[in-house]
Design an enzyme around this catalytic site. Structure first.
Site, PDB file in Angstrom:
ATOM      1  N   SER A  51     -21.821  19.365   0.852  1.00 50.88           N
ATOM      2  CA  SER A  51     -22.671  19.658   0.594  1.00 50.88           C
ATOM      3  C   SER A  51     -22.370  21.500   1.666  1.00 50.88           C
ATOM      4  CB  SER A  51     -24.109  19.051   0.499  1.00 50.88           C
ATOM      5  OG  SER A  51     -24.536  19.511   1.857  1.00 50.88           O
ATOM      6  N   ASP A  82     -19.141  19.707  -2.631  1.00 51.02           N
ATOM      7  CA  ASP A  82     -20.012  18.736  -3.015  1.00 51.02           C
ATOM      8  C   ASP A  82     -21.188  19.467  -3.637  1.00 51.02           C
ATOM      9  OD1 ASP A  82     -20.540  16.037  -3.633  1.00 51.02           O
ATOM     10  OD2 ASP A  82     -21.905  15.869  -1.782  1.00 51.02           O
TER      11      ASP A  82
HETATM   12  P1  13P Z   1     -24.892   8.530  -1.343  1.00 48.91           P
HETATM   13  O1  13P Z   1     -26.140   9.427  -0.923  1.00 48.91           O
HETATM   14  O2  13P Z   1     -26.116   7.594  -2.926  1.00 48.91           O
HETATM   15  O3  13P Z   1     -24.211   7.558  -1.296  1.00 48.91           O
HETATM   16  O4  13P Z   1     -24.459   9.883  -2.809  1.00 48.91           O
HETATM   17  C1  13P Z   1     -23.836  10.656  -2.316  1.00 48.91           C
HETATM   18  C2  13P Z   1     -23.271  11.194  -2.800  1.00 48.91           C
HETATM   19  O5  13P Z   1     -22.874  11.260  -4.298  1.00 48.91           O
HETATM   20  C3  13P Z   1     -22.948  13.228  -2.702  1.00 48.91           C
HETATM   21  O6  13P Z   1     -23.095  14.230  -3.897  1.00 48.91           O
END
Ligand code: 13P
Length: 286
Positions: A51, A82
């Site tokens: 992220s 992400d």
């Molecule tokens: P979770 O944290 O539910 O595994 O999802 C991760 C995610 O979608 C990262 O973009």
């Protein structure tokens, strides 16, 4: 490092052979190594993702450096941003040499999401990078939520017609959807709407992405893959595995040596990665 053509070949193979790429977040180099070792052990393709928060914690250049190091252990590592929520997030990742991007304008009004994502997609395509968009807002956060249920989360389910329009107008290569797949682990569990996914799949021709991959049952995952899901993101279960192992190791107040207490965390992350890649049908596909 992977170029657009190589990444596209991966997604095409997923759709053809009906399995999904695991996309795993990391904040530390040992967690990233655990992801690579897990994928290598079960011979599965995967994406290494950060992220913006995780990218900035490491620094974008170090995230790229870790991915390059892992790529020497096994070729074909894809470094993916992400939930880049701003154009600046996208530019930062592009400058650092990320291979693949997720532009998430899903919290914006529809027109602004299209505008931001189109701008990001134009940049990505100029640089020969893969880009994922998002429509419908997934919501939640990647941690263990003890007291609340998913009903309290602000999320917007993906509308199939809007999704089709969004892909056509933005030129994204893949699409993250919300069918109840909230981020994190919740007391009330997740309520996955597979009929909605089938309706989206009937209208949208690009590979679909399922975020919130923690705490979704193997049965639901298997069905989702038959309905166009080609990438599944997992973060919370990795964070819980890593942090719980460190916490246990640090119960010994005389322990101060990272090389003594971190291997358990690495092994815990690796085990989750292997389990998920098997669940996604990706084992043996590399
Ligand atoms: P979770 O944290 O539910 O595994 O999802 C991760 C995610 O979608 C990262 O973009």
């Amino acid at each position: 490092m992977m170029n657009f053509k190589q990444i596209k070949a991966r997604y095409d193979d997923c759709l053809k052979q009906k399995y999904a790429l695991g996309a795993f977040n990391f904040s530390t180099s040992d967690a990233a190594k655990a992801i690579l070792l897990g994928a290598r052990n079960v011979q599965a393709p995967f994406l290494l993702t950060t992220s913006p928060g995780e990218m900035n914690h490491l620094s974008p250049e170090i995230a790229r450096g870790i991915a390059d190091g892992l790529d020497k252990m096994r070729k074909g590592v894809i470094l993916h941003l992400d939930h880049g929520k701003t154009y600046e997030d996208i530019v930062t990742a592009v400058k650092a040499g990320y291979d693949s991007l997720h532009c998430d304008g899903s919290a914006l009004p529809h027109d602004e999401n299209i505008k931001l994502t189109k701008k990001a997609a134009n940049l990505a395509h100029k640089r020969n990078l893969w880009i994922e968009g998002e429509i419908g807002h997934i919501g939640g956060s990647s941690t263990l939520h003890k007291d609340e249920t998913t009903e309290k989360i602000e999320m917007v389910m993906t509308d199939p017609d809007e999704a089709k329009d969004f892909v056509e107008k933005t030129g994204v290569n893949s699409l993250a959807v919300n069918i109840g797949n909230v981020h994190g682990i919740w007391k009330g569990g997740k309520h996955i709407d597979l009929q909605r996914l089938a309706d989206i799949h009937a209208k949208v021709k690009v590979p679909l992405v399922l975020h919130g991959g923690s705490d979704i049952t193997a049965e639901q995952i298997a069905k989702a893959i038959t309905l166009g899901i080609a990438k599944i993101n997992v973060n919370t279960e990795l964070r819980i595995a890593y942090t719980s192992a460190v916490r246990t190791a640090l119960k010994d107040e005389n322990e101060f040596v990272p090389t003594k207490y971190l291997p358990a965390a690495q092994q815990a992350v690796q085990a989750v990665v292997e389990e998920k890649l098997k669940m996604f049908g990706a084992a043996g596909k590399f």
